[in-house]
Structures are given as structure tokens and as C-alpha cells.
Motif scaffolding. Structure first.
Motif, PDB file in Angstrom:
ATOM      1  N   GLN A 163      21.028   8.520  -2.227  1.00  0.00           N
ATOM      2  CA  GLN A 163      22.334   7.900  -1.979  1.00  0.00           C
ATOM      3  C   GLN A 163      22.212   6.615  -1.171  1.00  0.00           C
ATOM      4  OE1 GLN A 163      23.795  11.728  -0.402  1.00  0.00           O
ATOM      5  NE2 GLN A 163      25.527  11.477  -1.801  1.00  0.00           N
ATOM      6  N   TYR A 164      21.093   6.449  -0.467  1.00  0.00           N
ATOM      7  CA  TYR A 164      20.855   5.192   0.259  1.00  0.00           C
ATOM      8  C   TYR A 164      19.374   5.082   0.601  1.00  0.00           C
ATOM      9  CZ  TYR A 164      20.449   7.744   4.693  1.00  0.00           C
ATOM     10  OH  TYR A 164      20.029   8.572   5.693  1.00  0.00           O
ATOM     11  N   THR A 165      18.951   3.865   0.957  1.00  0.00           N
ATOM     12  CA  THR A 165      17.549   3.658   1.355  1.00  0.00           C
ATOM     13  C   THR A 165      17.491   2.893   2.673  1.00  0.00           C
ATOM     14  OG1 THR A 165      17.429   1.571   0.119  1.00  0.00           O
ATOM     15  CG2 THR A 165      16.713   3.557  -1.039  1.00  0.00           C
ATOM     16  N   ILE A 166      16.470   3.230   3.458  1.00  0.00           N
ATOM     17  CA  ILE A 166      16.106   2.402   4.606  1.00  0.00           C
ATOM     18  C   ILE A 166      14.753   1.782   4.234  1.00  0.00           C
ATOM     19  CG2 ILE A 166      15.503   2.332   7.066  1.00  0.00           C
ATOM     20  CD1 ILE A 166      17.177   4.827   7.490  1.00  0.00           C
ATOM     21  N   GLY A 167      14.670   0.480   4.253  1.00  0.00           N
ATOM     22  CA  GLY A 167      13.409  -0.188   3.940  1.00  0.00           C
ATOM     23  C   GLY A 167      12.697  -0.567   5.225  1.00  0.00           C
ATOM     24  N   SER A 168      11.470  -0.079   5.392  1.00  0.00           N
ATOM     25  CA  SER A 168      10.744  -0.304   6.644  1.00  0.00           C
ATOM     26  C   SER A 168       9.285  -0.679   6.385  1.00  0.00           C
ATOM     27  CB  SER A 168      10.750   0.961   7.516  1.00  0.00           C
ATOM     28  OG  SER A 168      12.056   1.326   7.902  1.00  0.00           O
ATOM     29  N   ILE A 169       8.724  -1.409   7.333  1.00  0.00           N
ATOM     30  CA  ILE A 169       7.303  -1.756   7.288  1.00  0.00           C
ATOM     31  C   ILE A 169       6.592  -1.065   8.448  1.00  0.00           C
ATOM     32  CG2 ILE A 169       5.616  -3.638   7.293  1.00  0.00           C
ATOM     33  CD1 ILE A 169       7.678  -3.928   5.023  1.00  0.00           C
ATOM     34  N   HIS A 170       5.632  -0.210   8.116  1.00  0.00           N
ATOM     35  CA  HIS A 170       4.760   0.398   9.132  1.00  0.00           C
ATOM     36  C   HIS A 170       3.299   0.058   8.870  1.00  0.00           C
ATOM     37  CE1 HIS A 170       8.178   3.267   8.418  1.00  0.00           C
ATOM     38  NE2 HIS A 170       8.262   3.219   9.721  1.00  0.00           N
ATOM     39  N   LEU A 171       2.990  -0.350   7.636  1.00  0.00           N
ATOM     40  CA  LEU A 171       1.603  -0.476   7.171  1.00  0.00           C
ATOM     41  C   LEU A 171       1.404  -1.841   6.528  1.00  0.00           C
ATOM     42  CD1 LEU A 171       1.863   2.956   5.377  1.00  0.00           C
ATOM     43  CD2 LEU A 171       0.507   2.583   7.449  1.00  0.00           C
ATOM     44  N   ILE A 172       0.446  -2.597   7.032  1.00  0.00           N
ATOM     45  CA  ILE A 172       0.278  -3.972   6.554  1.00  0.00           C
ATOM     46  C   ILE A 172      -1.139  -4.207   6.050  1.00  0.00           C
ATOM     47  CG2 ILE A 172       0.483  -6.403   7.207  1.00  0.00           C
ATOM     48  CD1 ILE A 172       2.151  -5.099   9.667  1.00  0.00           C
ATOM     49  N   PRO A 173      -1.299  -4.457   4.739  1.00  0.00           N
ATOM     50  CA  PRO A 173      -2.619  -4.838   4.242  1.00  0.00           C
ATOM     51  C   PRO A 173      -2.809  -6.344   4.408  1.00  0.00           C
ATOM     52  CG  PRO A 173      -1.077  -4.614   2.409  1.00  0.00           C
ATOM     53  CD  PRO A 173      -0.292  -4.366   3.673  1.00  0.00           C
ATOM     54  N   PRO A 174      -4.008  -6.812   4.791  1.00  0.00           N
ATOM     55  CA  PRO A 174      -4.246  -8.251   4.736  1.00  0.00           C
ATOM     56  C   PRO A 174      -4.075  -8.682   3.275  1.00  0.00           C
ATOM     57  CG  PRO A 174      -6.031  -7.111   5.877  1.00  0.00           C
ATOM     58  CD  PRO A 174      -5.184  -6.059   5.231  1.00  0.00           C
ATOM     59  N   PRO A 175      -3.474  -9.864   3.028  1.00  0.00           N
ATOM     60  CA  PRO A 175      -3.192 -10.273   1.643  1.00  0.00           C
ATOM     61  C   PRO A 175      -4.405 -10.201   0.717  1.00  0.00           C
ATOM     62  CG  PRO A 175      -2.075 -11.719   3.171  1.00  0.00           C
ATOM     63  CD  PRO A 175      -2.915 -10.802   4.011  1.00  0.00           C
TER      64      PRO A 175
END
Ligand SMILES: [Zn+2]
Ligand SMILES: [Zn+2]
Length: 282
Positions: free
Chosen positions: A100-112
Motif C-alpha cells: 500500500q506504500y513504500t519507504i525508499g531508503s539507502i543503507h548500503l552503498i556500492p562504489p560505482p
């Protein structure tokens, strides 16, 4: 009106079952409760919903919504990790789960330059991702050194780039803690008011403004004693108010008692005459 739309449970890294969270919410006169477990990821980890249990999670929340329909409005959501090379499209999760809804979050970052490898070797992801959350700042420090050669500005820029791409391409209902990169920094590598950092924050704010997403005011850093401000920070909220960006207070609850830890966020927003406060999702 008591509401919280950022709620975890034992399906991911929470400490209580969905039913226990509902019981606590009812005992504290909540009228609305949204569940937002950490989205499944294609590698072994200790915090996200296991792929094999995703539909069970969705069914469980839906069943509770039905059972308590006359007492509380329970919603099925998901805190989705946007990770280049691993999870760039929210649609399959939304459709399979009937979210019914989403929370978009960043916890994990790959180097490009790791993204293409990650795409072909998802099971090895743990070695290619900078983990910026969790209880231990040592993991943040280790990832910064190993994956970004200690270049904090480059690493932080990757965090915001990832947020920006997620906001633009996925338009989550709610943007989760988009400046949480400051938590484990603990004022060591940079300060929030340095122009280069402030510019990155404002760039993301502008994008949230343009896309019309709701932004959460996440209180977890404060009640966990890991940070002395909300995500986003008070000064950033003052700026967001000039743009009329809608905000929703969320406790990012991992245990029942977390549900009420709003840490004065409503009062603060009232103090600065915040104009666009959302308390319930349509
Ligand atoms: Zn989160
Ligand atoms: Zn969360």
C-alpha cells in the motif's frame, strides 16, 4: 491522532512480532500503524526480510489489518533498499506483495565501479557494500577505508547520488532518512554545515520537492543515543519548510516501546511553524 508508518518486526531486524507491535499501538491509542519491514535482498544478511518469507510477511500484516479493522487502520508497506546493481526497481516487490506504500531508503552503498560486478555476483554483495547504518560506527569506518580509500567526500557523494536516483526513478511514497550518512560520522570526518555537504543535502531536498514525495522526520537516532538530531536535521527541516515539502514523523520502531519515541518532533515542527505536516496516508 497517533500514527506511525515506519515499523519493523521479527520478519526483519525488529524485536517483536507484528501482533505485538499492534497490541502496543492499541494500548497507546494509535489510530494508524504502517508496517515497513526491510526489503528482501539477494545475499545473506542479518537485517532484511528473507526472500522466502516475503509473502508471509505481507499476508500476516494484511490479516492483522482485517482482524483489527474496527480499532486501527493498519497498512502494509516496505522499507525498500535502493542499491545499484542489486535492487533498482521497486515494482516487482510492490506488485508481488500488494504493498500500500513504500519507504525508499539507502543503507548500503556500492562504489560505482563495483556495480557491474555486483549485478553478476549478488551473493557476494556483502563485500562490495558500504554499510552506513547499524549500531557500530567501526563498520562505517572500515567500509569507508576499504571501498572508498577513505575519501569521505566521494563516499558521501555516492550516498546522495544513490538517494537522488532512487527518488527520481522510484518515487517512493516516503523518502527515508536521506541524511543518515551523518550518524556514524559523529562529527569526525566532516561537519553538517560545511558548504559541500550542505549543497548535497539541498540538492536532494530540491529533488524531493520536485517529485512530490513525502519526507519522513525520523527520530530513531535520538532515542538510540547515536545522534543528536532528526533525519533530516532541524536546520534542513527549516529549509524544507520554505519549499512546502510534506513531512511525516516516524519513529522507525524496531520494538514496541519505540513506537512512542517521537522525541519532540511534532513540537519542534510546531515551533518552526512547519506548514505541510502529514499524519496519515490516504
Ligand atoms: Zn532505514
Ligand atoms: Zn527502518
Amino acid at each position: 491522532m497517533h500514527s506511525n508508518y515506519h515499523t519493523h518486526s521479527t520478519y526483519c531486524d525488529g524485536k517483536a512480532s507484528p501482533r505485538q507491535m499492534v497490541d502496543f499501538a492499541l494500548a497507546h491509542s494509535f489510530t494508524h500503524l504502517g508496517f515497513s519491514g526491510h526489503s528482501p535482498l539477494p545475499y545473506r544478511n542479518t537485517f532484511s526480510i528473507h526472500e522466502d518469507r516475503y509473502l508471509e510477511y505481507c499476508d500476516t500484516v494484511r490479516a492483522l489489518a482485517q482482524e483489527f479493522a474496527d480499532r486501527i487502520d493498519i497498512r502494509l508497506g516496505l522499507e525498500i533498499d535502493y542499491v545499484p546493481g542489486l535492487c533498482e526497481d521497486f515494482t516487482p516487490l510492490v506488485e508481488q506483495g500488494g504493498l500500500q506504500y513504500t519507504i525508499g531508503s539507502i543503507h548500503l552503498i556500492p562504489p560505482p565501479d563495483h556495480v557491474e560486478y555486483l549485478r553478476d555476483h549478488p551473493s557476494e554483495a556483502a563485500e562490495h557494500l558500504w554499510m552506513i547504518d547499524g549500531p557500530h560506527y567501526q563498520i562505517y569506518d572500515e567500509g569507508l577505508q576499504r571501498l572508498f580509500g577513505g575519501d569521505i567526500r566521494r563516499a558521501v557523494r555516492c550516498f546522495f547520488d544513490q538517494n537522488n536516483r532512487m527518488i527520481e526513478s522510484q518515487r517512493p511514497t516516503i523518502v527515508g532518512h536521506f541524511d543518515k550518512i551523518v550518524m556514524h560520522n559523529r562529527d569526525r570526518y566532516f561537519h553538517y554545515d560545511e558548504p559541500w555537504f550542505r549543497d548535497l543535502v539541498y540538492e536532494t531536498v530540491q529533488l524531493i520537492h520536485e517529485t512530490g514525495c513525502i519526507c519522513e522526520v525520523n527520530t530513531r537516532g535520538i532515542y538510540k543515543g547515536r545522534h543528536n538530531d532528526y533525519y533530516p536535521a532541524r536546520d534542513t527541516l527549516r529549509h524544507m519548510n520554505t519549499l512546502g515539502i510534506p513531512v511525516i514523523v516516524s519513529t522507525d520502531a524496531h520494538a514496541p516501546e519505540d513506537l512512542v519515541r517521537t522525541e519532540g518532533a511534532e513540537e519542534f515542527l510546531a515551533t518552526i511553524h512547519y506548514r505541510n505536516i502529514v499524519t496519515t496516508l490516504p
